[in-house]
Motif scaffolding. Structure first.
Motif, mmCIF file in Angstrom:
data_model
loop_
_atom_site.group_PDB
_atom_site.id
_atom_site.type_symbol
_atom_site.label_atom_id
_atom_site.label_comp_id
_atom_site.label_asym_id
_atom_site.label_seq_id
_atom_site.Cartn_x
_atom_site.Cartn_y
_atom_site.Cartn_z
ATOM 1 N N LEU A 148 0.388 -1.270 0.023
ATOM 2 C CA LEU A 148 -0.191 -0.174 0.218
ATOM 3 C C LEU A 148 0.894 1.395 -0.018
ATOM 4 O O LEU A 148 2.035 1.336 1.042
ATOM 5 N N SER A 149 0.557 2.032 -1.143
ATOM 6 C CA SER A 149 1.198 3.701 -1.118
ATOM 7 C C SER A 149 0.081 4.733 -0.747
ATOM 8 O O SER A 149 -0.786 4.868 -1.498
ATOM 9 N N ARG A 150 0.157 5.962 -0.659
ATOM 10 C CA ARG A 150 -0.284 7.202 -0.973
ATOM 11 C C ARG A 150 0.840 8.535 -0.711
ATOM 12 O O ARG A 150 1.797 8.052 -0.237
ATOM 13 N N SER A 151 0.957 9.315 -1.328
ATOM 14 C CA SER A 151 1.143 10.740 -1.267
ATOM 15 C C SER A 151 -0.128 11.307 -1.399
ATOM 16 O O SER A 151 -0.676 11.694 -1.746
ATOM 17 N N PHE A 152 0.811 12.558 -0.954
ATOM 18 C CA PHE A 152 -0.217 13.859 -0.401
ATOM 19 C C PHE A 152 1.533 15.177 -1.245
ATOM 20 O O PHE A 152 2.692 15.242 -0.720
ATOM 21 N N LEU A 153 0.838 15.735 -1.869
ATOM 22 C CA LEU A 153 1.801 17.722 -2.301
ATOM 23 C C LEU A 153 0.762 18.411 -2.938
ATOM 24 O O LEU A 153 -0.057 18.184 -3.393
ATOM 25 N N THR A 154 1.298 19.766 -1.642
ATOM 26 C CA THR A 154 0.627 21.012 -2.243
ATOM 27 C C THR A 154 1.521 21.897 -2.196
ATOM 28 O O THR A 154 3.095 22.565 -0.858
ATOM 29 N N ASP A 155 1.734 22.550 -2.999
ATOM 30 C CA ASP A 155 3.100 23.628 -3.710
ATOM 31 C C ASP A 155 1.943 25.105 -3.866
ATOM 32 O O ASP A 155 1.662 25.275 -4.913
#
Length: 606
Positions: free
Chosen positions: A397-404
């Motif tokens: 299982l993998s998850r990612s998050f990015l805000t710029d």
């Protein structure tokens, strides 16, 4: 077998450095590097009958041509005493440019991924960032000069020129974007757990083109009052747009045990508009010697916007394996350039003998451009994979998050000094030789400051072996970018005209362009704070800086442009001219053909 294949892909995804992956986020790359530069932005624009190849910068003052003369000084607008009107038009073939791929494509990159190679592996500055789209040429050009009052005011002239750009080409990305993404990768360039088996079928992709349209209009007025003085004024308007998109929202595949959707679209638009008002005078000290001064001011703006939308989905379920992948990415980038360009110059024309004419001119040009920058990025992904073999379950299982989020401003200054000297020699009744030398000093400096608020996280877990990897980062910083480019060039044009008969004329020309560059690129990141978490361990730093300095780049460029042409005059009022121009560049293995262009011109003197 499938178990081993999954474990191998999973391990490689962890071991491959993210800096080598084409789907990559560059946290310290500044926004302004993604603005597409074009030659005619914030620069006076003229119609040049011989402005083909590198002759574009050297024919003014070199050749005895009406349109070339008003480039030097608008007060030189005029006609022969026997003519009251003069018309010109030309049709130019698009340049055939030899592509030079200077990046390196990793061996593990798939054919699909290779499309992004030009976005991730950056070519050296002078040939990419500054001279991004130099192949734009008008598909139609026209000019007219006439005497509106030939009897009452024979020295009063009106003139106008028009150039039309219309060009479509395959979509290309901005020079250096801060973020690139694609299906099956997270913001760090890691392949997600379920992407290995993801089918992507192109059902309908549309037409991935860049559409470019430009209109360039100039009007001229000149008048010669008594006393040996010529006066001239010009007013120009330029407008240009380019827009295009790449991708589709119709990438999908469906089967009884799987469903998938890939909706990925990149859209970009750019517009430029400017006014240019200038004037000049020429004073004739004697019938053989004259001195002129010219000055003007240009003002305008260039706006660019880039939008990226990615919505990817894939689900598969068939015993003994199941997989699921979901990706959402929304990006918006905006650039706003507003500025002015002032210019002034002086020129001297001397008829030293009945067969020789000397022409000298100096031109100074300075641009001051204000820059506005805004961008917002939000990228999330989630994926899971499970497989059962001999009652042994494997789960990933993998998850990612990015805000710029960014906003900033800056200033760009461009200064050009050009000094040109030429001689025209009438060897005999049939042959004219024109030789010149031009020195140019160019300096550009860009300074921008942008505020960045960044947050990202990544989570990856595997039940077999109890593997767990979890990272997060939050930071607030200012990016201060200073870019300086200096160029010195020497051009030597030689032009030979042979009047073979009353109806046929041959033209042969060569221009040697020798340029040297010096480039500095420095980014200073001033952090208010940076908080990093790795598997539960938190590290925080406050009020510190990091400097990123590209190696000082010194480059040289030597080009040779040849020109061969033929003019046919079936009547004294009509002239047809065909020009063929190959452009050669000094390469590693010697001279290489860089460009090839055809040009058809028509002159009418009713």
């Amino acid at each position: 077998m499938k178990t081993k294949r999954f474990i191998t892909v999973f391990v490689l995804a962890l071991l491959v450095p993210s800096s080598l992956s084409y789907a990559q986020y560059w946290g310290e790359r500044v926004l302004e590097k993604g603005f597409e530069q074009t030659d005619f932005f914030f620069a006076p624009n003229y119609l040049m009958p011989y402005g083909i190849g590198s002759f574009k910068g050297t024919t003014a003052g070199l050749l005895n041509d009406r349109l070339q003369e008003i480039i030097v000084n608008p007060s030189r607008l005029g006609l022969d005493s026997a003519r009251d009107a003069w018309l010109y038009t030309d049709f130019r073939g698009a340049k055939n440019v030899k592509e030079e791929n200077t990046w390196v494509v990793p061996v593990y990159m798939s054919l699909y991924n290779a499309r992004y190679a030009t976005d991730s592996y950056i070519s050296p500055y002078p040939r990419l960032f500054l001279e991004t789209r130099r192949e734009l040429e008008p598909v139609f050009s026209g000019a007219a000069i006439f005497r509106p009052l030939p009897e009452a005011a024979p020295s009063f002239y009106l003139g106008a020129t028009y150039q039309y750009i219309l060009q479509d080409e395959k979509y290309y990305s901005v020079p250096q974007n801060i973020y690139k993404s694609a299906a099956g990768y997270d913001f760090n360039g890691r392949t997600v757990a379920a992407s290995d088996a993801m089918p992507i079928v192109d059902k309908y992709s549309g037409k991935d083109d860049m559409h470019q349209v430009g209109h360039f209009v100039s009007t001229f007025i000149s008048y010669s009052p008594p006393g040996g003085l010529d006066l001239g004024v010009k007013l120009s308007r330029a407008s240009f747009t380019r827009s295009g998109n790449y991708g589709s929202s119709n990438y999908w595949d469906y089967a009884s045990n799987s469903s998938s959707l890939w909706a990925n679209m990149e859209m970009r638009a750019q517009s430029y508009a400017a006014w240019d008002l200038g004037g000049g005078f020429t004073y004739h000290f004697t019938p053989k010697v004259s001195f002129g001064v010219t000055a003007g001011n240009l003002w305008g703006d260039a706006v660019q916007a880039l939008r990226d939308v990615d919505s990817s989905y894939y689900a598969y379920s068939s015993s003994p394996s199941n997989s699921y992948y979901n990706r959402s990415d929304n990006e918006l980038f905006q650039w706003n350039h507003q500025g002015t360009t002032s210019y002034y110059g002086a020129d001297i024309l001397a008829h030293t003998s009945p067969t020789a004419t000397l022409n000298f001119y100096y031109r100074h040009q300075h641009s001051n451009i204000d820059i506005g920058l805004v961008s917002n990025i939000l990228d999330t992904s989630f994926s899971t994979y499970s497989y059962t073999d001999n009652n042994q379950a494997y789960t990933s299982l993998s998850r990612s998050f990015l805000t710029d989020n960014r906003s900033g401003s800056g200033v760009q200054t461009i200064t050009t000094d050009r000094l040109m000297g030429s001689v025209r020699w009438q060897i005999d009744d049939r042959v004219v030789l024109s030789v010149g030398a031009q020195l140019e000093w160019y300096r550009m400096e860009i300074k921008t400051s942008e505020t960045v608020l960044l947050a990202n996280s990544y989570y990856s877990a595997q039940t077999n072996g109890d593997y767990l990897w979890q990272t997060a980062q939050d930071e607030s910083k200012d990016l201060l970018w200073t870019f300086t480019s200096k160029r010195t060039s020497l051009q030597i044009p030689v032009f030979l005209t042979i009047q073979a008969s009353k109806f046929v004329q041959f033209m042969i020309g060569v221009n040697r362009d020798m340029s040297s560059w010096n480039i500095d690129d420095v980014t200073l990141a001033l952090f208010r704070y940076r908080s990093s978490t790795q598997n539960g361990t938190v590290t925080r730093k406050d009020n510190f800086g990091e400097r990123y300095t590209a190696p000082n780049e010194n480059d040289s460029d030597v080009r040779t442009t040849l020109l061969a042409g033929i003019g046919i005059s079936p009547s004294e009022k009509l002239n047809l001219r065909l020009l063929l121009v190959p452009n050669f560049r000094e390469g590693i293995d010697g001279q290489e053909l860089d460009q090839l262009q055809l040009w058809l011109g028509l002159t009418v003197t009713p």
